[in-house]
Write an enzyme that holds these catalytic residues in place. Sequence first.
Site, PDB file in Angstrom:
ATOM      1  N   LYS A 226       2.922 -12.479   2.050  1.00  0.00           N
ATOM      2  CA  LYS A 226       2.227 -11.246   2.423  1.00  0.00           C
ATOM      3  C   LYS A 226       0.738 -11.529   2.531  1.00  0.00           C
ATOM      4  CE  LYS A 226       1.964  -7.847  -0.627  1.00  0.00           C
ATOM      5  NZ  LYS A 226       2.540  -6.704  -1.368  1.00  0.00           N
TER       6      LYS A 226
ATOM      7  N   TRP B 180      12.401  -8.709  -4.666  1.00  0.00           N
ATOM      8  CA  TRP B 180      12.651  -9.908  -3.855  1.00  0.00           C
ATOM      9  C   TRP B 180      13.593 -10.867  -4.576  1.00  0.00           C
ATOM     10  CZ3 TRP B 180       8.596 -12.261  -0.114  1.00  0.00           C
ATOM     11  CH2 TRP B 180       8.164 -11.276   0.785  1.00  0.00           C
TER      12      TRP B 180
ATOM     13  N   ASP C  56      -0.301 -15.516 -15.475  1.00  0.00           N
ATOM     14  CA  ASP C  56      -1.244 -15.392 -14.362  1.00  0.00           C
ATOM     15  C   ASP C  56      -1.217 -16.673 -13.540  1.00  0.00           C
ATOM     16  OD1 ASP C  56      -3.376 -15.080 -12.644  1.00  0.00           O
ATOM     17  OD2 ASP C  56      -4.726 -14.258 -14.161  1.00  0.00           O
TER      18      ASP C  56
ATOM     19  N   ASP D 180       4.886 -12.352  -2.484  1.00  0.00           N
ATOM     20  CA  ASP D 180       4.573 -10.943  -2.220  1.00  0.00           C
ATOM     21  C   ASP D 180       3.391 -10.521  -3.109  1.00  0.00           C
ATOM     22  OD1 ASP D 180       5.165  -8.664  -0.686  1.00  0.00           O
ATOM     23  OD2 ASP D 180       6.261  -7.736  -2.337  1.00  0.00           O
TER      24      ASP D 180
ATOM     25  N   GLY E 190      10.915  -7.198  -9.322  1.00  0.00           N
ATOM     26  CA  GLY E 190      12.098  -8.017  -9.098  1.00  0.00           C
ATOM     27  C   GLY E 190      12.876  -7.747  -7.831  1.00  0.00           C
TER      28      GLY E 190
END
Length: 209
Positions: free
Chosen positions: A164, A65, A99, A124, A63
């Site tokens: 990322k 971000w 997922d 991320d 958590g």
Amino acid sequence: MTAKKRSASSTRWMQEHFDDHYVKLAQKRGLRSRAAFKLEELQEKDHLIKPGMTVVDLGAAPGGWSQVAVKLVGDRGKVIACDILPMDPIVGVDFLQGDFREDAVLNALLERVGDEKVDVVLSDMAPNMSGSDGVDQPRAMYLVELALDMCHQVLAPNGSFAVKVFQGEGFDEYMKAVREAFKVVKTRKPDSSRARSREVYLVATGYKL
């Protein structure tokens, strides 16, 4: 990787983790992970998130971000977060556990977004690393491709994307795809990224429909 090598590698990671300036600073500031500083650095340079915006945070747990994003969007904004791992609630964050690679989870996430387009997509996400580049890199690239696909589904015109990406096979092709979708794309390596990590962040602004 042998058990001995893996053990040495794990020990080194744990030592780095506990000695890490950013880990200590995160604990001091009540942030859930050192990753929060990466988003803060991107925000400082690129001003991605503004009050009142709607933000989607992919790979959100634990958590870090989302904590940063929800402060930036304020009471009039919205943060919708998703991760395969559980995440303790954050006031102002609508969290979906599942997922992201599964259609059912994607559809549930799209339902949370609704008919309104979002202003920023953050990712991320990273796969569980096996230590084999031949396995890890394709998995990592698959996740970032899904994140870009999410942009195509929910991002508003001129919206922004921060993702990322691990440098390696498929990186150049992915960069090209992001450049085709956005007016400006910058590569960032935040100070809070570990120096030996191959991770970089692509910050893309000016989404082109």
